[in-house]
Write an enzyme that holds these catalytic residues in place. Structure first.
Site, short mmCIF file in Angstrom:
data_model
loop_
_atom_site.label_atom_id
_atom_site.label_comp_id
_atom_site.label_asym_id
_atom_site.label_seq_id
_atom_site.Cartn_x
_atom_site.Cartn_y
_atom_site.Cartn_z
N PHE A 59 -47.49 -46.23 -10.39
CA PHE A 59 -46.61 -47.24 -9.83
C PHE A 59 -47.12 -47.59 -8.43
O PHE A 59 -47.88 -46.83 -7.85
CB PHE A 59 -45.18 -46.68 -9.78
N ASP A 60 -46.72 -48.74 -7.88
CA ASP A 60 -47.34 -49.19 -6.62
C ASP A 60 -47.17 -48.20 -5.46
O ASP A 60 -48.12 -47.92 -4.74
CB ASP A 60 -46.91 -50.62 -6.23
N HIS B 83 -47.37 -56.83 -1.41
CA HIS B 83 -46.47 -57.80 -2.05
C HIS B 83 -45.08 -57.78 -1.44
O HIS B 83 -44.35 -58.76 -1.55
CB HIS B 83 -46.42 -57.58 -3.55
N LYS C 136 -33.18 -45.27 -10.43
CA LYS C 136 -33.34 -45.91 -11.74
C LYS C 136 -32.36 -45.25 -12.73
O LYS C 136 -31.18 -45.54 -12.69
CB LYS C 136 -34.79 -45.78 -12.24
N ASP D 284 -43.89 -38.52 -13.24
CA ASP D 284 -43.21 -39.53 -12.42
C ASP D 284 -42.01 -39.95 -13.26
O ASP D 284 -42.11 -40.73 -14.19
CB ASP D 284 -44.15 -40.70 -12.12
#
Ligand SMILES: *Cc1c(COP(=O)(O)O)cnc(C)c1O
Length: 460
Positions: free
Chosen positions: A125-126, A451, A259, A216
């Site tokens: 993931f980023d 981003h 999440k 993760d």
């Protein structure tokens, strides 16, 4: 349309008003935001699909927990309640709360990685990639090739390519692999699940070369639900049994609790049995996050997380949750709009490259579609493609992502069937005028995780 919407297994007790600005206002707002979705004010968004992270609606039990929580600096009862819940759900002995997932990455990766080391993952993931790189190491993605073909429907598209993993270990040398990360579900590949068999096989390779395996675990429950639905031998197991087995194969986990644990803030770091490693984690927690019994969170956050860890396992909830994705995906199927299929657990990842074949990767088709969705219906989505991937840390060149997705992440327990219809209608409208849509170029960017902050302008 063959998919029926699964009715919400809850009713609504509190509401939050949302409104749609006029088209002219939306055009102005997105230009003022320099075409970066993160610069928009939330109040200017009608349906916010920027992320499913921390945007969840808490239950009445969790809100009651807010009041019951213990705000003691050290040794509060909410901390012990959380330890008990996390130990029960994951089966791990050592549990450390942290303020969110990336804090767990920062604490753990700094101990296992440094210059010259590598992290290999089914997909980083980023923020995970960022913490690998901030530790001085390099991140290598090793997802199965099917993940790169959005229209190829296979049950576990998020899997690690286990053969490739072993060849990468041989190529770089086992002593240089600081850790292997298995991301469940595989967020960057479209919220795609990882099979139990794949976790087991990945763990076997790690054991063979004496490399630590980290889960993760942001979407541990959605992944378990897919295993129950799709993998042979699991249909009669409970979600909790599946999660327990999944965690049993790894050595440690980092978890964004924002999440699947259905809270607004929180994270966990877990170590199965390595007491010494946990001891080093505790030292870093105190410097970076706060004392170990709160880890950068309020007592009420710990309390809500302890409750949310269990609510996330409820099968009626998971059926409705995944059902929302399947409903939205079916509307797109009917319209011939391509997305990462079969649909994943936390959102629909629309294939922006297929929608805009005339926009090259370095003009960011995924970002172009996100901007169009905002202009069309006040919907906020985000790019999961070359724009998010960024530049090669060694050469500074723009990397070419394997996919150019626009991610429509669906917050948990927040939107209804009618909202999903609005989203599908907007995409259908954009598809009609797709050939006229242009790409973007970056006018300013920060060195990492660009981003979130970059400024863009329309090309041409
Ligand atoms: C969200 C997420 C993270 C980072 O967690 P934060 O809580 O946002 O810091 C890490 N990995 C995955 C797969 C995620 O989805």
């Amino acid at each position: 349309m063959s998919v029926k919407y699964i009715p919400e297994p809850f009713r609504i007790k509190m509401v939050e008003t949302i409104k749609m600005l006029s088209r002219d206002e939306r055009e102005l707002k997105i230009a003022e935001a320099k075409y970066n979705m993160f610069n928009l004010r939330a109040e200017d968004v009608y349906i916010d699909l920027l992320t499913d992270s921390g945007t969840n609606a808490m239950s009445q039990e969790q809100w009651a927990g807010v009041m019951r929580a213990d705000e003691a600096y050290a040794g509060g009862s909410s901390y012990f309640k959380l330890l008990e819940a996390a130990r029960d759900v994951t089966g791990y002995e050592y549990i450390q709360p942290v303020h969110q997932g990336r804090a767990a990455e920062k604490i753990l990766f700094g101990l296992l990685l440094r210059e010259g080391k590598y992290s290999i993952s089914n997909m980083h993931f980023d923020t995970t990639r960022a913490h690998v790189e901030l530790a001085g190491a390099r991140a290598i993605d090793c997802v199965v090739p099917e993940a790169g073909d959005p229209s190829k429907r296979v049950p576990f598209k998020g899997n690690m390519d286990v053969e490739k993993l072993e060849s990468l270990i041989k190529k770089y040398g086992a002593e240089n692999i600081g850790l292997v990360v298995i991301t469940v579900t595989n967020n960057s590949a479209g919220g795609q699940p990882v099979s139990m068999r794949n976790v087991r096989e990945t763990a076997a390779v790690c054991r063979k070369y004496n490399i630590k395996l980290n889960i993760d675990a942001a979407r541990y429950a959605e992944n378990a639900y897919f295993i129950k639905q799709r993998e042979e031998g699991y249909s009669n197991k409970s979600i909790k049994e599946i999660i327990n087995e999944m965690f049993s194969y790894a050595d440690m986990f980092t978890m964004s609790a924002k999440k699947d644990s259905i809270v607004n803030m929180g994270g966990l770091l877990g170590i199965k049995e390595d007491e010494q490693l946990f001891s080093s984690c505790k030292v870093r927690t105190i410097s970076f996050e706060g004392f170990i019994s709160y880890g950068g969170l309020s007592g009420r956050d710990l309390e809500c997380l302890a409750i949310g860890l269990y609510e996330g396992l409820d099968e009626n909830y998971l059926r409705y949750r995944i059902g929302q994705m399947e409903y939205l995906a079916a509307l797109l199927d009917d319209a011939g709009i391509i997305y990462q299929a079969p649909v994943g657990g936390h959102g629909v990842f629309v294939d922006a490259q297929a929608m805009f074949p005339h926009i090259p990767y370095y003009e960011f088709p995924g970002q172009a579609l996100a901007v169009e969705l905002y202009k069309e219906a006040g919907i906020r989505a985000c790019d999961i493609g070359s724009y998010m991937l960024g530049n090669d840390p060694d050469t500074g060149e723009q990397l070419h992502s394997a996919f150019e997705f626009t991610r429509l992440a669906v917050p948990r327990r927040v939107y209804t069937q009618a909202h999903l219809d609005v989203i599908a209608d907007a995409l259908i409208e954009i598809k009609v005028r797709a050939a006229e849509v242009k790409g973007y170029r970056i006018t300013w960017e920060p060195p990492v995780l660009r981003h979130f902050q970059a400024s863009l302008e329309l090309v041409g």
